[in-house]
Design an enzyme around this catalytic site. Structure first.
Site: not given
Ligand code: E4P
Length: 218
Positions: A84
């Protein structure tokens, strides 16, 4: 459409995997920190719990050379690991390098179609378009998702649009309607997807009627 759970909690992954509908897991530095366990240990456990699933593990550095080092480290942990990478200039460069080496990537912190286009051109496997964080600012986060789905389809990019920052089941429905390839969500949202009061009322009635009739199976 693929369903991923967005968590660093291995017990949540274990429960979601048991349902038999889980295609992968996304983590981020916040979720890993919240788990209270080591990064590698957590990622490897998740890989074991979701065989063949795509498991996203995020790099921490923000300069190209260190990002590359971290990406090679995490991708070497397990074949299921997807690196990522945040949508910043060295991140896009890193995605190009990794895609040329056959290493899968998930480009994160994407909020616009122009960002998604850069990620797609660099060869991203998944493009994480955040929705909830945009809705929190009184905007419609799903617009960029729909436009990015159209963009990858119109131009034949292989990247999959992953709806992230999901806050409720309606976001999942909207992701389906937009033709998104993947949605990742907190465990509690996946649990909520099962729920409908008419299911509970209907099941109670079926079981009561069966019991009253004194029937049995087999
Ligand atoms: C995506 O991979 C992120 O980890 C995640 O969806 C972020 O979500 P949030 O905005 O609830 O922190």
């Amino acid at each position: 459409m693929k369903l991923f759970v967005d968590t660093g909690d291995v017990e949540e992954v274990r429960k979601a995997a048991e349902w038999g509908v889980l295609d992968g897991v996304t983590t981020n530095p916040t979720l890993i920190a919240k788990s209270g366990k080591g990064f590698k240990e957590t990622v490897l456990k998740i890989c074991e719990l979701v065989p063949n699933g795509a498991i996203s593990a995020e790099v921490i550095a923000t300069d190209y050379e260190t990002m590359l080092k971290e990406a090679l480290e995490v991708s070497g942990w397990h074949p299921q690991v997807v690196v990522k990478v945040p949508l910043i200039e060295p991140g896009v460069r890193l995605v190009r390098t990794l895609s040329e080496r056959g290493i899968r990537t998930n480009v994160t912190l994407v909020f616009s179609v122009s960002q998604a286009l850069l990620a797609a051109k660099a060869g991203a496997t998944y493009i994480s378009n955040f929705v909830g964080r945009v809705d929190d600012l009184s905007d419609d986060g799903m617009v960029a998702v729909a436009d990015s789905v159209a963009m990858v389809e119109n131009y034949g990019f292989e990247s999959e649009i992953l709806v992230a920052s999901v806050r409720h089941p309606l976001h999942v429905v909207q992701a389906v309607n937009a033709g998104a390839h993947v949605a990742t969500m907190p465990f509690k949202i996946m649990e909520m997807m099962f729920k409908h009061p008419l299911t509970d009322i209907g099941l109670t009635r079926f079981l009561d009627d069966w019991k009253k009739a004194g029937l049995s199976i087999g």
